[in-house]
Design a protein around this motif. Structure first.
Motif, PDB file in Angstrom:
ATOM      1  N   SER A 133      51.832  21.224  56.693  1.00 15.38           N
ATOM      2  CA  SER A 133      52.687  22.176  55.973  1.00 15.38           C
ATOM      3  C   SER A 133      52.072  22.508  54.624  1.00 15.38           C
ATOM      4  CB  SER A 133      54.066  21.548  55.787  1.00 15.38           C
ATOM      5  OG  SER A 133      54.960  22.476  55.246  1.00 15.38           O
ATOM      6  N   TRP A 134      51.552  23.721  54.481  1.00 16.46           N
ATOM      7  CA  TRP A 134      50.895  24.072  53.207  1.00 16.46           C
ATOM      8  C   TRP A 134      51.667  25.124  52.427  1.00 16.46           C
ATOM      9  CZ3 TRP A 134      48.497  28.760  51.750  1.00 16.46           C
ATOM     10  CH2 TRP A 134      48.338  29.720  52.765  1.00 16.46           C
ATOM     11  N   ARG A 135      52.393  25.993  53.143  1.00 21.47           N
ATOM     12  CA  ARG A 135      53.155  27.020  52.418  1.00 21.47           C
ATOM     13  C   ARG A 135      54.504  26.410  52.037  1.00 21.47           C
ATOM     14  NH1 ARG A 135      52.417  31.760  56.735  1.00 21.47           N
ATOM     15  NH2 ARG A 135      53.009  29.981  58.029  1.00 21.47           N
ATOM     16  N   THR A 188      37.637  25.139  47.058  1.00 26.38           N
ATOM     17  CA  THR A 188      36.599  25.136  46.021  1.00 26.38           C
ATOM     18  C   THR A 188      36.080  26.521  45.640  1.00 26.38           C
ATOM     19  OG1 THR A 188      34.943  24.719  47.726  1.00 26.38           O
ATOM     20  CG2 THR A 188      35.856  22.794  46.602  1.00 26.38           C
ATOM     21  N   GLU A 189      36.917  27.542  45.801  1.00 24.41           N
ATOM     22  CA  GLU A 189      36.477  28.871  45.382  1.00 24.41           C
ATOM     23  C   GLU A 189      35.911  28.849  43.956  1.00 24.41           C
ATOM     24  OE1 GLU A 189      39.347  28.305  46.981  1.00 24.41           O
ATOM     25  OE2 GLU A 189      39.953  30.018  48.213  1.00 24.41           O
ATOM     26  N   TYR A 190      36.613  28.155  43.065  1.00 28.28           N
ATOM     27  CA  TYR A 190      36.231  28.181  41.647  1.00 28.28           C
ATOM     28  C   TYR A 190      35.726  26.826  41.177  1.00 28.28           C
ATOM     29  CZ  TYR A 190      38.767  32.429  42.328  1.00 28.28           C
ATOM     30  OH  TYR A 190      39.163  33.633  42.834  1.00 28.28           O
ATOM     31  N   GLY A 221      43.790  27.583  61.767  1.00 30.03           N
ATOM     32  CA  GLY A 221      44.875  28.446  62.221  1.00 30.03           C
ATOM     33  C   GLY A 221      45.568  29.211  61.117  1.00 30.03           C
ATOM     34  N   ASP A 222      45.130  29.022  59.853  1.00 28.59           N
ATOM     35  CA  ASP A 222      45.820  29.700  58.750  1.00 28.59           C
ATOM     36  C   ASP A 222      45.299  31.119  58.576  1.00 28.59           C
ATOM     37  OD1 ASP A 222      43.340  28.477  57.958  1.00 28.59           O
ATOM     38  OD2 ASP A 222      43.797  29.082  55.903  1.00 28.59           O
ATOM     39  N   GLU A 223      46.111  31.922  57.937  1.00 28.40           N
ATOM     40  CA  GLU A 223      45.725  33.229  57.391  1.00 28.40           C
ATOM     41  C   GLU A 223      44.819  34.040  58.323  1.00 28.40           C
ATOM     42  OE1 GLU A 223      45.831  32.126  52.660  1.00 28.40           O
ATOM     43  OE2 GLU A 223      43.972  31.747  53.722  1.00 28.40           O
ATOM     44  N   MET A 259      50.561  19.863  46.035  1.00 30.92           N
ATOM     45  CA  MET A 259      49.392  19.147  46.540  1.00 30.92           C
ATOM     46  C   MET A 259      48.104  19.968  46.467  1.00 30.92           C
ATOM     47  SD  MET A 259      50.096  16.132  47.346  1.00 30.92           S
ATOM     48  CE  MET A 259      51.603  15.385  46.750  1.00 30.92           C
ATOM     49  N   TYR A 260      48.113  21.059  45.698  1.00 33.76           N
ATOM     50  CA  TYR A 260      46.909  21.883  45.587  1.00 33.76           C
ATOM     51  C   TYR A 260      46.145  21.521  44.323  1.00 33.76           C
ATOM     52  CZ  TYR A 260      47.196  24.491  49.805  1.00 33.76           C
ATOM     53  OH  TYR A 260      47.148  24.823  51.139  1.00 33.76           O
ATOM     54  N   PHE A 261      45.104  20.726  44.516  1.00 34.51           N
ATOM     55  CA  PHE A 261      44.364  20.239  43.354  1.00 34.51           C
ATOM     56  C   PHE A 261      43.356  21.285  42.857  1.00 34.51           C
ATOM     57  CE2 PHE A 261      45.021  15.399  44.305  1.00 34.51           C
ATOM     58  CZ  PHE A 261      46.382  15.590  44.215  1.00 34.51           C
ATOM     59  N   ASP A 262      43.332  22.468  43.507  1.00 32.43           N
ATOM     60  CA  ASP A 262      42.519  23.557  42.944  1.00 32.43           C
ATOM     61  C   ASP A 262      43.314  24.303  41.868  1.00 32.43           C
ATOM     62  OD1 ASP A 262      44.250  24.501  44.991  1.00 32.43           O
ATOM     63  OD2 ASP A 262      42.954  26.208  45.466  1.00 32.43           O
ATOM     64  N   PHE A 263      44.610  24.014  41.753  1.00 30.19           N
ATOM     65  CA  PHE A 263      45.431  24.680  40.735  1.00 30.19           C
ATOM     66  C   PHE A 263      45.186  24.019  39.369  1.00 30.19           C
ATOM     67  CE2 PHE A 263      49.183  26.476  43.473  1.00 30.19           C
ATOM     68  CZ  PHE A 263      48.271  27.069  44.323  1.00 30.19           C
ATOM     69  N   CYS A 280      32.980  24.602  51.926  1.00 33.31           N
ATOM     70  CA  CYS A 280      32.506  25.915  52.383  1.00 33.31           C
ATOM     71  C   CYS A 280      32.387  26.894  51.227  1.00 33.31           C
ATOM     72  CB  CYS A 280      33.461  26.477  53.417  1.00 33.31           C
ATOM     73  SG  CYS A 280      33.619  25.410  54.841  1.00 33.31           S
ATOM     74  N   ARG A 281      33.418  26.965  50.439  1.00 39.76           N
ATOM     75  CA  ARG A 281      33.403  27.939  49.338  1.00 39.76           C
ATOM     76  C   ARG A 281      32.297  27.570  48.360  1.00 39.76           C
ATOM     77  NH1 ARG A 281      38.693  28.268  50.949  1.00 39.76           N
ATOM     78  NH2 ARG A 281      39.034  30.305  51.920  1.00 39.76           N
ATOM     79  N   HIS A 282      32.140  26.264  48.113  1.00 47.38           N
ATOM     80  CA  HIS A 282      30.941  25.764  47.462  1.00 47.38           C
ATOM     81  C   HIS A 282      30.475  24.541  48.244  1.00 47.38           C
ATOM     82  CE1 HIS A 282      32.084  28.425  44.095  1.00 47.38           C
ATOM     83  NE2 HIS A 282      30.765  28.540  44.001  1.00 47.38           N
TER      84      HIS A 282
HETATM   85  C1  TNX Z   1      45.031  29.202  51.088  1.00 48.79           C
HETATM   86  S1  TNX Z   1      45.785  26.542  52.341  1.00 48.79           S
HETATM   87  C2  TNX Z   1      44.104  28.836  52.034  1.00 48.79           C
HETATM   88  C3  TNX Z   1      42.688  28.660  51.649  1.00 48.79           C
HETATM   89  C4  TNX Z   1      42.466  29.002  50.208  1.00 48.79           C
HETATM   90  C5  TNX Z   1      43.601  28.438  49.381  1.00 48.79           C
HETATM   91  C6  TNX Z   1      43.448  28.594  47.908  1.00 48.79           C
HETATM   92  C7  TNX Z   1      45.179  27.337  53.510  1.00 48.79           C
HETATM   93  C8  TNX Z   1      45.480  26.797  54.819  1.00 48.79           C
HETATM   94  N1  TNX Z   1      44.451  28.461  53.297  1.00 48.79           N
HETATM   95  O1  TNX Z   1      41.858  29.402  52.501  1.00 48.79           O
HETATM   96  O2  TNX Z   1      41.250  28.488  49.812  1.00 48.79           O
HETATM   97  O3  TNX Z   1      44.804  29.065  49.774  1.00 48.79           O
HETATM   98  O4  TNX Z   1      44.391  27.838  47.193  1.00 48.79           O
END
Ligand code: TNX
Length: 764
Positions: free
Chosen positions: A394-396, A472-474, A321-323, A419-423, A159-161
């Motif tokens: 579980s992401w946080r 994929t923001e960046y 369901g996030d954020e 597990m965040y391969f965007d880091f 989505c982001r790209h």
């Molecule tokens: C959090 S992980 C998000 C994403 C962002 C990501 C960037 C998650 C459930 N929500 O919307 O792209 O951080 O790392």
């Protein structure tokens, strides 16, 4: 004679070089028993025997793999006497188990299912030495293998790209190579809707394209270029089939009720304010979410999820369901009416609006469940009551997994700590493609243990697996996707597959060059940091020196210099650790075959505090302790982002360091550095106090300074504070650096405590 010699040389590789397969691939099989019996000779006489359409299809795939790896052409169901047989009748409790039996006449790959057999094929493929060979010797062996976890996933945000069908298929190939069985496809977000929904055509007509994209992390500058793309339902089905042929299940995610700004652009009546809304051109978390009070939102959710389930046969359906900020819901009469009508009340730390999300989640759950499917959601779904069979991602961190399992729900581990391969995967971010931040090197991924020790044996069984996420923001193009994924995917697959007692990072590193050669012949773009040198610097107070240890991939030679000159094969050959006492510019390089690593470069600046005995009164924050107090006096000044390991991070606690200079010394100045990353709440110190003592018991205050309000202009980088001391002699210096207690009103995290990242405290 000369001519003869060169002809002979030219033929030599073809005639006599015995290349041998090695079954110790990645992920490491659970059991490899190699015997000294005659090996199987893989050459163009060999045929692959397979019965039935599915096995014949797999046989064609294996023939392709063998050709790619070695150049050897084998046929399928030909007349060759020596054969590779594909079967799926292994009797095993684990449906993905397989066995490979190699003797001089045959190689039998037998799975407990076709999927198990396919994983065995991957092992054979990865065991072959890459190159152009006429034959490969496959040692006689018994390999018996099965995965540790049933859910072995990788997530991909398109989505982001946007990434096209061919790229998504290559992503699936990458997962197959690493024995994954789950592809989590993130199909909707604020910045673009990516899947055709026939009942809501504007989702692809309008919501799939944003007008432009923010440059960098914060709003301010945009690129002015429209960005978009989507998959038709036919394309999605084609991808699902492609994945299924590789025994990979595709889990679609429709992220709701937050992350819906793109959909609101197409259908503004689904929002609380009625819009207008844009397809978001920024990153982060937007307040524009689906209205929870509006009945058409419920119909939208039902319709969209139903079409999604028509397209995707997956048992698992992810509803996100996030954020989901509750700003609009607090003001929205419809949402408030829903809260009243449903009798929703605040509970614990959650407001009624927070719990209103639970109403939406349960609604989505019922739609999914009504079709016999299982709902997955990010760990925010735990903020309300969810049914027992919903699965928590579980992401946080791992807290969601622990809580989920304690509540009896199944959980998948995908923490942003590992597990965040965007880091970033390297500390030297100046050499890396611009990324979201963070620092998760291969080793960190590898170190992850998905089953939390806090859980009871019964709860532990609820951890069904582990997954990486690629936001994929960046990440602008597919080569960058591959670069961020590999070789972290290799570390991930061993976390997912291999029994924990067999995991060992050093051993993994010994096996990675073989996988790199697979990446090479497949033309994959991957990160090569593992071939670089990693240095461990340890201050040794008794020697008043810094101990230097280097390591790199096995089979490499390291050469170094201490005077800043370029290291070459003629420089000092590193054999074992050594000590540095004075200023130095350390440069080191590794050679593996003809391949040269990047040059490691670190500057050591020695001052009175360097390599002394130090102690911290308060511990740094758990994730930012790294090597602890000695880091502050190791002669190396932190640069880059705050997660590199060079900075110690403090929150709600002072950096309170006592330095023992060993004997009384005159010190005139104390310098220290603070790392700033304003948007993460990582800001400058608020004050410093320096005290001195001759005996370590009685201290006098030498100076105290207040730094005042933090600067809004200083968003990133390093600040050096220089504090004048009194010029008296002290043996002990105590320095107390205080974080900013409460972030100012203009900051996104206003009134929260700030993080303080400190490195290199020097005394002159
Ligand atoms: C959090 S992980 C998000 C994403 C962002 C990501 C960037 C998650 C459930 N929500 O919307 O792209 O951080 O790392």
């Amino acid at each position: 004679m000369k001519l003869f010699a060169s002809l002979f040389m030219a033929f030599l590789p073809v005639m006599s070089v015995a290349v041998t397969a090695d079954y110790n691939v990645i992920p490491l099989p659970n059991k490899v028993d190699v015997s000294s019996d005659s090996p199987f000779v893989l050459n163009s006489e060999v045929t692959i025997r397979a019965t039935g359409d599915e096995m014949v299809r797999n046989a064609d795939v294996l023939a392709g793999y063998i050709k790619q790896a070695t150049g050897i052409d084998v046929d399928v169901n030909g007349t060759g006497e020596k054969y590779i047989r594909l079967k799926a009748d292994l009797n095993d409790v684990n449906p993905e188990a397989y066995e490979i039996t190699v003797n001089k006449d045959s190689v039998v790959i037998n799975g407990a299912s076709a999927a198990g057999m396919f994983h065995g094929m991957q092992t054979v493929r990865k065991s072959l030495p890459a190159g152009s060979h006429t034959s490969v010797s496959m040692p006689a062996a018994e390999v018996y293998d099965f995965p540790r976890f049933e859910y072995r996933g990788a997530h991909f945000d398109v989505c982001r790209h946007f990434f096209d069908v061919e790229e998504v298929k290559t992503f699936i190939d990458m997962l197959a190579l690493h024995n994954l069985n789950t592809f989590h496809w993130h199909l909707s977000d604020d910045q673009g809707w990516r899947i055709e929904i026939k009942k809501y055509p504007l989702l692809t007509e309008l919501a799939s394209t944003r007008t432009q994209t923010v440059i960098g992390r914060l709003p301010g500058k945009w690129d002015g270029k429209p960005h978009g793309g989507f998959y038709t339902q036919e394309e999605a089905k084609d991808i699902i089939k492609y994945a299924a042929e590789r025994y990979i299940n595709v889990i679609p995610e429709i992220d709701l009720p937050g992350h819906m700004r793109a959909a609101l652009h197409a259908y503004p009546h689904l929002g609380c304010t009625g819009g207008p809304y844009d397809v978001w051109t920024e990153w982060g978390v937007t307040e524009e979410v689906l209205c929870a009070g509006n009945d058409s939102t419920l119909i939208f959710i039902k319709d969209v999820l139903n079409e999604i389930m028509d397209i995707f046969p997956s048992k698992y359906i992810n509803i996100g369901g996030d954020e989901c900020p509750k700003t609009r819901w607090k003001e929205c009469p419809k949402c408030q009416a829903r809260i009243k009508a449903e009798g929703i009340t605040a509970k614990g730390k959650f407001s009624a609006e927070d719990r209103l999300q639970g109403f939406i989640t349960r609604y989505a759950y019922n739609v999914v469940n009504g079709r016999g499917r299982t709902m997955l959601g990010w760990d925010e779904i735990l903020e309300s009551d969810i049914p027992q069979d919903a699965i928590v991602m579980s992401w946080r961190g791992t807290a969601g997994a622990i809580e989920g399992a304690r509540r009896g729900n199944r959980v998948v581990q995908t923490p942003n700590t590992h597990m965040y391969f965007d880091f970033y995967q390297s500390k030297d971010i100046q050499f890396e493609p611009f990324a979201i931040g963070g620092y998760i090197p291969v080793e960190k991924v590898y170190s992850f243990e998905p089953v939390p020790s806090e859980l009871t044996p019964e709860q532990k069984k609820l951890v069904i697996g582990c997954q990486s996420n690629l936001w994929t923001e960046y990440i602008l193009d597919f080569p960058q996707v591959q670069y961020m994924e590999m070789p972290r995917l290799a570390a991930l697959c061993e976390v997912q597959w291999t029994a924990p007692e067999k995991k060992n990072f050093e051993n993994f590193k010994n096996r990675i060059p073989a996988l790199f050669s697979v990446y090479d012949y497949l033309g994959y773009n991957y990160a090569k940091h593992l071939g670089d040198i990693s240095a461990t610097y340890t201050p040794v107070p008794s020697k008043k020196a810094l101990k230097v240890d280097f390591s790199t991939l096995k089979g490499s030679d390291i050469y170094y210099t201490l005077d800043g000159t370029e290291p070459t094969v003629n420089s000092t050959h590193y054999k074992k650790n050594f000590y540095v006492k004075n200023d130095a510019i350390i440069k080191a390089v590794a050679f593996r075959g003809g391949v040269k690593s990047r040059i490691l470069c670190d500057t050591i600046s020695v001052n009175a505090a360097s390599f002394t005995k130090v102690s911290l009164k308060n511990s740094p924050a758990e994730n930012y302790t790294f090597a602890g107090a000695p880091t502050l006096v190791d002669g190396i000044t932190g640069t880059g982002n705050y997660r590199t390991g060079r900075w110690l991070g403090f929150i709600n606690a002072d950096c309170d360091l006592t330095i023992d200079l060993g004997s009384k010394k005159t010190v005139n100045t104390l310098d220290f550095n603070v790392c700033i990353f304003q948007c993460d709440g990582v800001v400058d110190a608020s004050a410093v106090t320096v005290r001195g003592s001759v005996n370590g018991k009685d201290y006098v205050t030498i100076t105290s300074e207040d730094f005042g309000e933090i600067s809004r202009e200083k968003e990133f980088g390093t600040v050096t504070h220089s504090v004048a001391l009194d010029g008296n002699k002290y043996r002990y210096i105590n320095v107390v650096i205080s974080p900013t207690k409460s972030l100012p009103a203009w900051h996104a995290f206003a009134a929260s405590p700030a993080f303080l990242f400190i490195d290199e405290i020097s005394l002159k």
